[in-house]
Structure formats: structure tokens, C-alpha cells
Write a protein that holds these residues in place. Structure first.
Motif, PDB file in Angstrom:
ATOM      1  N   GLU A 116      -3.504   5.130  -2.339  1.00  0.00           N
ATOM      2  CA  GLU A 116      -4.402   5.503  -1.238  1.00  0.00           C
ATOM      3  C   GLU A 116      -4.710   4.323  -0.320  1.00  0.00           C
ATOM      4  O   GLU A 116      -5.797   4.245   0.268  1.00  0.00           O
ATOM      5  N   ALA A 117      -3.758   3.409  -0.179  1.00  0.00           N
ATOM      6  CA  ALA A 117      -4.011   2.198   0.596  1.00  0.00           C
ATOM      7  C   ALA A 117      -3.065   2.109   1.787  1.00  0.00           C
ATOM      8  O   ALA A 117      -1.847   2.205   1.637  1.00  0.00           O
ATOM      9  N   HIS A 118      -3.642   1.926   2.976  1.00  0.00           N
ATOM     10  CA  HIS A 118      -2.885   1.717   4.198  1.00  0.00           C
ATOM     11  C   HIS A 118      -2.631   0.222   4.410  1.00  0.00           C
ATOM     12  O   HIS A 118      -3.139  -0.625   3.672  1.00  0.00           O
ATOM     13  N   GLY A 137       0.830  -1.194   0.000  1.00  0.00           N
ATOM     14  CA  GLY A 137       0.000   0.000   0.000  1.00  0.00           C
ATOM     15  C   GLY A 137       0.865   1.244   0.000  1.00  0.00           C
ATOM     16  O   GLY A 137       1.848   1.319   0.741  1.00  0.00           O
ATOM     17  N   ALA A 138       0.498   2.224  -0.814  1.00  0.00           N
ATOM     18  CA  ALA A 138       1.293   3.451  -0.911  1.00  0.00           C
ATOM     19  C   ALA A 138       1.349   4.197   0.418  1.00  0.00           C
ATOM     20  O   ALA A 138       2.299   4.947   0.676  1.00  0.00           O
ATOM     21  N   LEU A 139       0.343   3.990   1.290  1.00  0.00           N
ATOM     22  CA  LEU A 139       0.281   4.700   2.571  1.00  0.00           C
ATOM     23  C   LEU A 139       0.620   3.796   3.753  1.00  0.00           C
ATOM     24  O   LEU A 139       0.367   4.168   4.899  1.00  0.00           O
ATOM     25  N   ASP A 140       1.192   2.626   3.484  1.00  0.00           N
ATOM     26  CA  ASP A 140       1.530   1.670   4.548  1.00  0.00           C
ATOM     27  C   ASP A 140       2.640   2.245   5.426  1.00  0.00           C
ATOM     28  O   ASP A 140       3.755   2.470   4.965  1.00  0.00           O
ATOM     29  N   GLN A 141       2.336   2.465   6.704  1.00  0.00           N
ATOM     30  CA  GLN A 141       3.303   3.089   7.597  1.00  0.00           C
ATOM     31  C   GLN A 141       4.273   2.107   8.239  1.00  0.00           C
ATOM     32  O   GLN A 141       5.150   2.533   8.986  1.00  0.00           O
TER      33      GLN A 141
END
Length: 272
Positions: A216-218, A182-186
Motif C-alpha cells: 500500500e505504498a506509493h 513501494g507496491a503502488l509505485d507508478q
């Protein structure tokens, strides 16, 4: 009063199988067999994350069953007396490799499964297990004369590979791998982390991997109902801190389509 006829894409079976540990765990699992297919079918093992079994695996199973795949959803925690998340998980991802290969052995012996066409998709913790199964170092311990037909790790915290000792990634089995992040995976804290990992591999290994970064994926984007923040020492590439997990319906539907397309292409009969 008549009852409407149920039109399920698969029959459900609750089974157990032994892991391949020296002293085996007896693993419970949900087996789904497509109702509209005759003869032997390809199969996909779906490995849950650190929180334990969830609706996420069932969503992928629905899509894969409709496409003609047998699916197996093992509960890797119950046999260990664990409940997942804060309630406990194995100390090491490596401990679950014998579970994964035990699941494969169960499917390979099933009369409705084509033993030459068995794949695995794993999520988070299960995604790390799936990544390790792509390496000869780990696969050849359990399956020296073979490998999974296709491997799909989903947000496996890609930053740990070739960074943390014990998570060396390279010298891969001759198997296609779809790495989904995911592009927003922290946990990774870098939408390019999977591309950087793959770019550093040998050419022969790079050719086996396709990357899909979900916009837009966490972390946990495909878990219906999830919308939480946790503090995790493994977040932010091991620096620790806040990690958001949030469901993204559009990304989830795309991931289902990608899974079906990937496993269908990788397990086509003409590639057997």
C-alpha cells in the motif's frame, strides 16, 4: 520560571564539504551526532530526492541517531544553484556521485566517526545514486580500495537498471544492500520489478541484496504531508503519465525500523 531541559538524541551541526569533482562543489549539509554515545560511531549519509532536501531525511535521521548512528544530510542542489523539482535538477544522476563520495570522505575524517562503518541511504533520485555506488564500475572510480559498509536505496525507480544505457547494475561491491520499493509505485508500475531485477543478476550479486516491497505504498510514501499527482515522462517504466505520491505513516514507521535494523546488523563491530 524554569525552562524544561531539552532531551535531544543528537547535536546538530551545519557544515560544508567539497565534492570530488575536478572542480569541486562546496556542499552544505546537516550533520547530526548522537549525544548519548562516546567514542567513534558508525554513520549514514541520507541522499534526498529530485525535489531537494525534505522532512523525509530528517525522519530517518531521528531513528538512526537514537540507535547510535551519526547522520549527514547533504543538500546536493544548492551548490549548483538549483531548487529541485520543476525548478531544476542535475541533467544526470551520475553527476552526484562525486558529491556522495565527498560526503563519505568528510565523515571518514571526522573524529567521532568510524571510517570503516559508513553507509548510505538514498531516496528516489538519491536512491539511484546509491544503487550506482553499489557497482564496482562506479565505486572503484572514487574508492578503489573500499566501499560503503551498507547501502539502502529507497524507491529508486528500479525499472531503469539494466534497461536504460548508463544504468547497468551488476558486478557489485562486497556490501549488503537493502532495496526498498513501494507496491503502488507508478514509476516502476510493477510490484515485482525489484525481484525481477535481482533474479537476473549473477548468484554472487543476488546474495548481497535483500528486497523489501512496502504494501500500500506509493512513491514518496515516507514524505510527511505529501499527497500529489504529477505527470512525469519517467513514470510507468518510461512510458510517461500520471504518478501519485502519497504519505503512508504505517509504511514510514516500518521503513524507519528496517533502516535501523539493516544498518545495525551490517555495521556491527564484529564484522569490521
Amino acid at each position: 520560571m524554569t525552562t524544561p531541559e531539552m532531551n535531544l538524541s543528537a547535536s546538530f551541526h551545519y557544515i560544508t564539504f567539497p565534492s570530488l569533482h575536478e572542480t569541486p562543489f562546496i556542499i552544505a549539509a546537516r550533520l547530526r551526532i548522537p549525544s548519548h554515545i562516546e567514542g567513534k560511531m558508525p554513520a549514514v549519509i541520507l541522499l534526498h530526492g529530485s525535489a531537494g532536501p525534505s522532512a523525509r531525511e530528517g525522519g530517518y535521521a531521528d531513528a538512526l541517531n537514537a540507535a547510535g548512528f551519526v547522520t549527514l544530510e547533504p543538500d546536493l542542489w544548492a551548490a549548483r544553484g538549483l531548487v529541485g523539482g520543476a525548478g531544476g535538477r542535475p541533467k544526470s544522476v551520475h553527476e552526484t556521485l562525486p558529491d556522495l563520495y565527498g560526503a563519505r570522505a568528510f565523515l571518514a575524517a571526522h573524529p567521532q566517526v568510524d571510517a570503516a562503518r559508513i553507509g548510505v541511504a538514498g531516496f528516489s533520485f538519491g536512491g539511484v545514486t546509491a544503487m550506482l555506488a553499489a557497482t564496482r564500475r562506479h565505486n572503484d572510480v572514487f574508492l578503489p580500495d573500499g566501499a560503503f559498509r551498507a547501502i539502502m536505496p529507497v524507491y529508486p525507480s528500479a525499472w531503469i537498471f539494466n534497461c536504460v544505457p548508463g544504468f547497468e547494475f551488476g558486478n557489485l561491491v562486497d556490501t549488503p544492500l537493502l532495496l526498498v520499493t513501494g507496491a503502488l509505485d507508478q514509476y516502476d508500475n510493477d510490484p515485482e520489478i525489484s525481484a525481477k531485477l535481482v533474479a537476473a543478476l549473477d548468484e554472487s550479486d543476488r546474495a548481497k541484496i535483500r528486497i523489501e516491497v512496502m504494501a500500500e505504498a506509493h512513491h514518496g510514501f515516507d514524505m510527511p504531508g505529501v499527497d500529489v499527482e504529477v505527470s512525469d515522462p519517467f513514470g510507468n517504466q518510461g512510458k510517461g503519465g500520471r504518478v501519485i505520491m502519497r504519505y503512508n505513516p504505517a509504511a514510514t514507521e516500518k521503513a524507519y525500523r528496517n533502516a535501523v535494523a539493516f544498518f545495525t546488523a551490517a555495521m556491527a563491530d564484529d564484522k569490521a
